[in-house]
Scaffold this motif. Structure first.
Motif, PDB file in Angstrom:
ATOM      1  N   THR A   1       0.831  -1.208   0.000  1.00 51.17           N
ATOM      2  CA  THR A   1       0.000   0.000   0.000  1.00 51.17           C
ATOM      3  C   THR A   1       0.861   1.251   0.000  1.00 51.17           C
ATOM      4  O   THR A   1       2.041   1.209   0.352  1.00 51.17           O
TER       5      THR A   1
ATOM      6  N   GLN B   1       0.128   5.859   0.289  1.00 51.30           N
ATOM      7  CA  GLN B   1      -0.777   7.002   0.252  1.00 51.30           C
ATOM      8  C   GLN B   1       0.029   8.250  -0.023  1.00 51.30           C
ATOM      9  O   GLN B   1       1.205   8.345   0.339  1.00 51.30           O
TER      10      GLN B   1
ATOM     11  N   HIS C   1      -5.182   6.798  -1.521  1.00 49.83           N
ATOM     12  CA  HIS C   1      -4.689   5.513  -1.023  1.00 49.83           C
ATOM     13  C   HIS C   1      -4.729   4.512  -2.171  1.00 49.83           C
ATOM     14  O   HIS C   1      -5.700   4.490  -2.928  1.00 49.83           O
TER      15      HIS C   1
ATOM     16  N   GLU D   1      -3.848   0.231  -3.001  1.00 46.54           N
ATOM     17  CA  GLU D   1      -3.433  -1.088  -2.546  1.00 46.54           C
ATOM     18  C   GLU D   1      -3.272  -1.988  -3.756  1.00 46.54           C
ATOM     19  O   GLU D   1      -4.182  -2.077  -4.599  1.00 46.54           O
TER      20      GLU D   1
END
Length: 140
Positions: free
Chosen positions: A10, A12, A89, A91
């Motif tokens: 992940t 951000q 964000h 993923e």
């Protein structure tokens, strides 16, 4: 690609919306945008979601590799005013050969503003640039 590029990674990223990221600032080449509301532009929101996906994979690419977006399916559900901060964000959900699939979401201080999916293809930059040049030359 390095073997460390696996689902579950992940990242951000955040940006404060200024006038350069609003709908009227998109481009003089696109008629109609100048008279639109002064809010975070959908096109810039999509690009920012791509930025989060690129942040996920940045340290997992080999020398000479890069990535390009090949699919975007993102809803823009709320307006963000100038001065607010947007956080994107991403993923990594799947690695299928050179194709990477992501879940993306974006929010500002007031809550969610968008979400969806995004795919990127890992490329060899020199080879990609040569292909683009060949395509351009064939169109002349």
């Amino acid at each position: 690609m390095k073997s460390s590029l696996v689902p579950g990674l992940t990242a951000q990223v955040s940006v404060t919306v200024d006038d350069s990221l609003t709908v009227p600032a998109v481009s003089d080449a696109y008629p109609g945008f100048a008279d639109m509301p002064r809010v975070f532009a959908t096109g810039y929101m999509v690009a920012f979601a791509e930025c989060a996906a690129m942040a996920v994979i940045a340290e997992h690419l080999d020398e000479g590799e890069s990535s390009v977006g090949i699919d975007v399916n993102i809803s823009h559900t709320a307006a963000t005013a100038v001065g607010m901060t947007v956080t994107a964000h991403a993923e990594l959900l799947e690695v299928d050969g050179k194709v990477l699939s992501f879940r993306v979401s974006l929010e500002d201080e007031a809550g969610p503003i968008g979400q969806g999916s995004h795919k990127r293809a890992v490329i060899l930059r020199d080879r990609f640039d040569a292909g683009v040049a060949k395509r351009r030359d064939s169109a002349r």
